[in-house]
Write an enzyme that holds these catalytic residues in place. Structure first.
Site, PDB file in Angstrom:
ATOM      1  N   GLY A   1     -19.859  -9.410   4.319  1.00 52.76           N
ATOM      2  CA  GLY A   1     -20.786 -10.381   4.880  1.00 52.76           C
ATOM      3  C   GLY A   1     -22.188 -10.076   4.386  1.00 52.76           C
ATOM      4  O   GLY A   1     -23.117  -9.874   5.167  1.00 52.76           O
TER       5      GLY A   1
ATOM      6  N   GLU B   1     -18.875 -12.394   0.660  1.00 47.46           N
ATOM      7  CA  GLU B   1     -19.527 -13.418   1.481  1.00 47.46           C
ATOM      8  C   GLU B   1     -18.670 -14.677   1.532  1.00 47.46           C
ATOM      9  O   GLU B   1     -18.145 -15.118   0.510  1.00 47.46           O
ATOM     10  CB  GLU B   1     -20.902 -13.736   0.890  1.00 47.46           C
ATOM     11  CG  GLU B   1     -21.661 -14.857   1.567  1.00 47.46           C
ATOM     12  CD  GLU B   1     -21.903 -14.605   3.049  1.00 47.46           C
ATOM     13  OE1 GLU B   1     -21.556 -15.495   3.855  1.00 47.46           O
ATOM     14  OE2 GLU B   1     -22.440 -13.531   3.404  1.00 47.46           O
ATOM     15  N   LEU B   2     -18.524 -15.244   2.730  1.00 49.39           N
ATOM     16  CA  LEU B   2     -17.660 -16.399   2.916  1.00 49.39           C
ATOM     17  C   LEU B   2     -18.357 -17.725   2.615  1.00 49.39           C
ATOM     18  O   LEU B   2     -17.740 -18.682   2.155  1.00 49.39           O
ATOM     19  CB  LEU B   2     -17.131 -16.407   4.363  1.00 49.39           C
ATOM     20  CG  LEU B   2     -16.136 -17.495   4.754  1.00 49.39           C
ATOM     21  CD1 LEU B   2     -14.917 -17.489   3.829  1.00 49.39           C
ATOM     22  CD2 LEU B   2     -15.709 -17.312   6.202  1.00 49.39           C
TER      23      LEU B   2
ATOM     24  N   ASN C   1     -12.911 -14.159   2.008  1.00 46.97           N
ATOM     25  CA  ASN C   1     -12.831 -13.857   3.436  1.00 46.97           C
ATOM     26  C   ASN C   1     -12.343 -12.421   3.592  1.00 46.97           C
ATOM     27  O   ASN C   1     -11.156 -12.139   3.455  1.00 46.97           O
ATOM     28  CB  ASN C   1     -11.865 -14.833   4.118  1.00 46.97           C
ATOM     29  CG  ASN C   1     -11.869 -14.694   5.632  1.00 46.97           C
ATOM     30  OD1 ASN C   1     -12.229 -13.651   6.165  1.00 46.97           O
ATOM     31  ND2 ASN C   1     -11.454 -15.746   6.318  1.00 46.97           N
ATOM     32  N   SER C   2     -13.264 -11.522   3.854  1.00 50.82           N
ATOM     33  CA  SER C   2     -12.917 -10.098   3.897  1.00 50.82           C
ATOM     34  C   SER C   2     -12.002  -9.762   5.074  1.00 50.82           C
ATOM     35  O   SER C   2     -11.313  -8.744   5.045  1.00 50.82           O
ATOM     36  CB  SER C   2     -14.189  -9.251   3.973  1.00 50.82           C
ATOM     37  OG  SER C   2     -14.963  -9.611   5.104  1.00 50.82           O
TER      38      SER C   2
ATOM     39  N   LEU D   1     -23.571  -5.359   8.271  1.00 50.98           N
ATOM     40  CA  LEU D   1     -24.924  -5.472   8.788  1.00 50.98           C
ATOM     41  C   LEU D   1     -25.145  -6.827   9.459  1.00 50.98           C
ATOM     42  O   LEU D   1     -24.950  -7.872   8.833  1.00 50.98           O
ATOM     43  CB  LEU D   1     -25.946  -5.279   7.656  1.00 50.98           C
ATOM     44  CG  LEU D   1     -26.341  -3.821   7.328  1.00 50.98           C
ATOM     45  CD1 LEU D   1     -25.125  -2.966   6.998  1.00 50.98           C
ATOM     46  CD2 LEU D   1     -27.336  -3.793   6.196  1.00 50.98           C
TER      47      LEU D   1
ATOM     48  N   ASP E   1     -21.697 -11.688  12.749  1.00 45.55           N
ATOM     49  CA  ASP E   1     -21.631 -12.707  13.794  1.00 45.55           C
ATOM     50  C   ASP E   1     -21.137 -12.054  15.085  1.00 45.55           C
ATOM     51  O   ASP E   1     -20.070 -11.448  15.120  1.00 45.55           O
ATOM     52  CB  ASP E   1     -20.667 -13.809  13.355  1.00 45.55           C
ATOM     53  CG  ASP E   1     -20.719 -15.042  14.256  1.00 45.55           C
ATOM     54  OD1 ASP E   1     -21.103 -14.908  15.430  1.00 45.55           O
ATOM     55  OD2 ASP E   1     -20.370 -16.134  13.771  1.00 45.55           O
TER      56      ASP E   1
ATOM     57  N   THR F   1     -32.133  -6.052   4.813  1.00 45.50           N
ATOM     58  CA  THR F   1     -31.624  -7.416   4.907  1.00 45.50           C
ATOM     59  C   THR F   1     -32.647  -8.365   5.524  1.00 45.50           C
ATOM     60  O   THR F   1     -33.556  -7.959   6.256  1.00 45.50           O
ATOM     61  CB  THR F   1     -30.344  -7.476   5.766  1.00 45.50           C
ATOM     62  OG1 THR F   1     -30.679  -7.165   7.128  1.00 45.50           O
ATOM     63  CG2 THR F   1     -29.307  -6.483   5.268  1.00 45.50           C
TER      64      THR F   1
ATOM     65  N   GLU G   1     -32.059 -10.455   7.890  1.00 45.31           N
ATOM     66  CA  GLU G   1     -31.886 -10.429   9.337  1.00 45.31           C
ATOM     67  C   GLU G   1     -32.586  -9.212   9.947  1.00 45.31           C
ATOM     68  O   GLU G   1     -33.248  -9.313  10.982  1.00 45.31           O
ATOM     69  CB  GLU G   1     -30.390 -10.414   9.690  1.00 45.31           C
ATOM     70  CG  GLU G   1     -30.093 -10.545  11.161  1.00 45.31           C
ATOM     71  CD  GLU G   1     -30.499 -11.886  11.743  1.00 45.31           C
ATOM     72  OE1 GLU G   1     -30.825 -11.938  12.950  1.00 45.31           O
ATOM     73  OE2 GLU G   1     -30.496 -12.882  10.996  1.00 45.31           O
TER      74      GLU G   1
END
Length: 252
Positions: free
Chosen positions: A73, A96-97, A129-130, A149, A152, A227, A229
């Protein structure tokens, strides 16, 4: 006409992609079906597409270099970019999705390779999709570091099964991590932080790093700052909750 003038998604001043053209939802449903290619097994991954400086496109066998870091992600790739120069001889990949976000990271890496010759050749990204396909990309004991990191939080209890760290997924992560490898997690949601820490604490193949080990690990220092975020949380004066655990051999 200059190339950057023909591509409005690229900044003229920096040569890097403009993030506003790649905005997407903050998170995606990892249980939904998405359409992207998935390798049958780790040996079917064509790494010449990701690391052309390290792998020949002719299909020659003999390069034993393998990906060792996975950023699950990876978002807009801030951690990957920081890790790339910190560990220049280590191959690393972001998973990453979201398709737009993946495309942004690809463009960012390509631009950095162009403007910094010889650098950032060890980093790449893949849309996948990990939670479903980790074993399709990595062999047993291949990875030395995995990063999770600001994932969701999936606040509703019925959606906790979508959380990227859970007891059953830790079994898969333990499979692809070498003994001595490390899982790094951080969030600004206290309940999720407690959840991830509890999952790791209760798993027989993980143990927490000591305070001394955390202080000397250069990757730990990036968790809060690398990051987008993390930077937003810092600007707002928010708290973060991290859990860093080592993969161990289970006691018999």
């Amino acid at each position: 006409m200059l190339e950057n003038e023909a591509k409005p998604t690229i900044s003229k001043s920096t040569g890097l992609p403009r993030k506003r053209f790649y905005r997407a939802r903050a998170h995606s449903n990892p249980l939904s079906d998405s359409h992207f290619p998935v390798p049958i097994s780790p040996r079917h991954v064509d790494y010449s597409l990701h690391y052309p400086q390290f792998f020949s496109s002719s299909g020659e066998v003999g390069n034993i270099k393998k990906v060792q870091f996975a950023d699950v992600g990876c978002g807009f790739g801030g951690l990957l970019i920081s890790l790339s120069t910190l560990f220049p001889e280590t191959l690393m990949i972001g998973m990453e999705l979201r398709d737009k976000v993946t495309e942004y990271v690809k463009e960012r890496i390509l631009a950095l390779r162009t403007t910094n010759p010889g650098q950032y050749q060890n980093v790449s990204v893949v849309r996948t999709n990990s939670m479903k396909y980790i074993p399709n990309y990595f062999e047993k004991g291949q990875l030395t570091k995995m990063f999770f990191l600001f994932p969701d939080p999936h606040f509703k209890e019925k959606n906790h099964r979508r959380r990227v760290i859970s007891p059953h997924l830790l079994d898969e992560y333990a499979y692809v991590l070498e003994v001595g490898g490390t899982i790094y997690s951080i969030t600004d949601v206290e309940e999720l932080g407690d959840w991830m820490k509890t999952c790791l604490e209760n798993h027989p193949m993980f143990e927490a790093l000591t305070e001394e080990e955390l202080e000397t690990d250069p990757a730990v220092k990036l968790l809060r700052t690398a990051t987008e975020e993390g930077q937003k949380v810092a600007r707002n004066g928010g708290q973060t909750f991290q859990a860093v655990y080592r993969r161990i051999a289970p006691s018999l």
